[in-house]
Write an enzyme that holds these catalytic residues in place. Structure first.
Site, PDB file in Angstrom:
ATOM      1  N   GLY A 224       1.048  -0.901  -0.232  1.00  0.00           N
ATOM      2  CA  GLY A 224      -0.050  -0.100   0.336  1.00  0.00           C
ATOM      3  C   GLY A 224       0.772   1.324  -0.172  1.00  0.00           C
ATOM      4  O   GLY A 224       1.928   0.911  -0.234  1.00  0.00           O
ATOM      5  N   ASN A 225       0.207   2.206   0.450  1.00  0.00           N
ATOM      6  CA  ASN A 225       1.154   3.648  -0.038  1.00  0.00           C
ATOM      7  C   ASN A 225       0.293   4.008   1.751  1.00  0.00           C
ATOM      8  O   ASN A 225      -1.046   4.434   1.847  1.00  0.00           O
ATOM      9  CB  ASN A 225       1.281   4.315  -0.679  1.00  0.00           C
ATOM     10  CG  ASN A 225      -0.146   5.067  -1.683  1.00  0.00           C
ATOM     11  OD1 ASN A 225      -0.613   5.730  -0.968  1.00  0.00           O
ATOM     12  ND2 ASN A 225      -0.386   4.158  -2.474  1.00  0.00           N
ATOM     13  N   SER A 226       0.865   5.836   1.892  1.00  0.00           N
ATOM     14  CA  SER A 226       1.019   6.222   2.456  1.00  0.00           C
ATOM     15  C   SER A 226      -0.373   7.073   3.025  1.00  0.00           C
ATOM     16  O   SER A 226      -0.480   8.171   3.577  1.00  0.00           O
ATOM     17  CB  SER A 226       1.663   7.188   3.316  1.00  0.00           C
ATOM     18  OG  SER A 226       2.769   7.069   2.728  1.00  0.00           O
TER      19      SER A 226
END
Ligand code: CTP
Length: 418
Positions: A224-226
């Site tokens: 995922g990413n932030s």
């Protein structure tokens, strides 16, 4: 002619409620006013009584000389309970201004003053016009409370953007103008729902991609990413407020949906692509603020990968489709496409110029992710908006709501200059 029960709660905007009573009675409506105790600190009952031509009440325990009747009615022979009689006689209950506190009480179903008791007992349409400081309006508690009320059928008349009561403050939170409040009552009375806001984006369909995608490694893990989705959600709220019809494709966003916005939840880049493609043909403006994975595990494991299985775990990634590029390839004349790019350091703008041209976009919003005080997971941003015509707009550090307004201004300018 209708009977309008007006609930006035505490806030500087209470003075605008006086003008509303004048307008409503001038239009031939019969008006009764109930005030919250705090509203008396801003505007006294004498003014409301004079303009409405009827007694003004504040407490359930106060005797109503008009016995719950409106100015066009004969008072009954018995002494009724005023909160029940007033709403039984009213055709519409308008709460304006509605303070953050009153909104919270109504969302919780509290009935600790006459105004709140009336709202709880109202069988007629309820129209509510929030007015408060922008930070209070944008607080997640107020957003959630308004959403709860909207879901229960309360018609919300959105506040306006502009100069607020406290010195030097600008933002969302100004009580809608008395004319707009009265037409919201008219719409509620006609059973039409509150009329679509007539803003500068009225009639436009805006598609927004927000959040960050998750690519499954196995049944419980993902890459995922932030991205929090805050920028995309701020855009959705701002566009909706300007009158646009907004479809928000949200990838893993834990934020409340802005009132009036159509939300589609997705998880992976593939799902985001499908949801955006389904809505793209209809849209006039695409704002792709989502952080989309560029790679996805080629063969996600069924079930959960056990650490005992391997000493070295290798995950093979395959590239995902570029959603924005794919949509740009299908664009029809008249559509405006805006991309977002998070870039590192001094060359950010230069790299972004290349992306703008490469993806065939009308504008690209760039932010510098080498800085910790803006961008991901914070509520502030500082961006540069580059447009395909060579334009550049630097938006200094501000809340994402403010940055959203600047982005929409650019979109409208680009559309107007065609
Ligand atoms: N984007 C997209 N689909 C992807 C990757 C990116 O739609 N698979 C969109 C993003 O939503 C954004 C824009 O493209 O609006 C630019 O994203 P960015 O990740 O900065 O660009 P990339 O082309 O992926 O370039 P990079 O190699 O820097 O990651």
């Amino acid at each position: 002619m209708a009977r309008i029960l007006l609930g006035v709660s505490g806030g500087i905007a209470a003075y605008k409620a006086l003008e509303l009573v004048r307008l409503a009675t001038g239009a031939g409506h019969a008006v009764r006013v109930v005030q919250s105790p705090n509203s008396r600190r801003f505007v006294g009952e004498a003014s409301f009584a004079a303009l409405s031509g009827a007694p003004v009440l504040m407490s359930e325990f106060e005797r109503d000389p008009a016995r719950g009747a409106f100015p066009d009615q004969e008072p009954p022979s018995h002494d009724p309970l005023s909160h029940l009689e007033l709403v039984a006689n009213a055709d519409v209950f308008l709460i304006a201004p509605a303070s953050a506190n009153t909104i919270a009480k109504l969302a919780a179903g509290l009935a600790d003053n006459l105004l709140c008791s009336c709202a709880l007992a109202a069988g007629c349409p309820v129209v509510l016009a929030p007015a408060m400081n922008n930070r209070m309006y944008e607080h997640p508690a107020t957003v959630a409370n308004l959403r709860t009320l909207a879901e229960r059928g309360v018609r919300i008349v959105e506040p306006g953007v502009g100069r607020l009561a406290s010195k030097g403050e600008q933002g969302i939170g100004r009580l809608a103008e008395p004319e707009a409040l009265l037409s919201a009552c008219d719409a509620a009375l006609a059973g039409r729902g509150v009329e679509a806001p007539v803003g500068e984006m009225a009639g436009l369909c805006v598609l927004i991609g927000a959040g960050g995608t998750r690519e499954p490694i196995d049944s419980v893990r993902f890459i995922g990413n932030s991205s929090s989705g805050r920028m995309g959600f701020a855009l959705a709220q701002a566009a909706q407020r300007r009158g646009a019809h907004v479809t928000l494709v949200a990838a893993n966003v834990a934020l409340e949906t802005p009132v009036g916005v159509e939300r589609r939840d997705v998880a992976s880049a593939g799902e985001l692509k499908d949801a955006c493609e389904a809505a793209f043909a209809e849209c006039d403006v695409l704002l792709m603020a989502a952080a989309v994975a560029d790679f996805t595990p080629a063969e996600p494991a069924n079930g959960k990968i056990k650490k005992a299985d391997r000493e070295l775990l290798e995950i093979v990634l395959r590239p995902t489709a570029d959603v924005l590029e794919g949509l740009a390839a299908q664009r029809r004349p008249g559509q405006t496409l805006v991309g977002f790019a998070a870039e590192h350091g001094a060359e950010a703008v230069e790299i972004a110029r290349g992306k703008l041209a490469g993806k065939d976009l009308d504008a690209l919003v760039v932010n510098d992710i080498s800085r910790a005080d803006i961008g991901f997971e914070v509520d502030a941003n500082e961006v540069t908006i580059l447009s395909a015509d060579g334009g550049r707009r630097d938006v200094p550090r501000a809340s994402k709501a403010h940055v959203a307004e600047a982005i929409l201004d650019t979109v409208l300018e680009l559309r107007a200059s065609r």
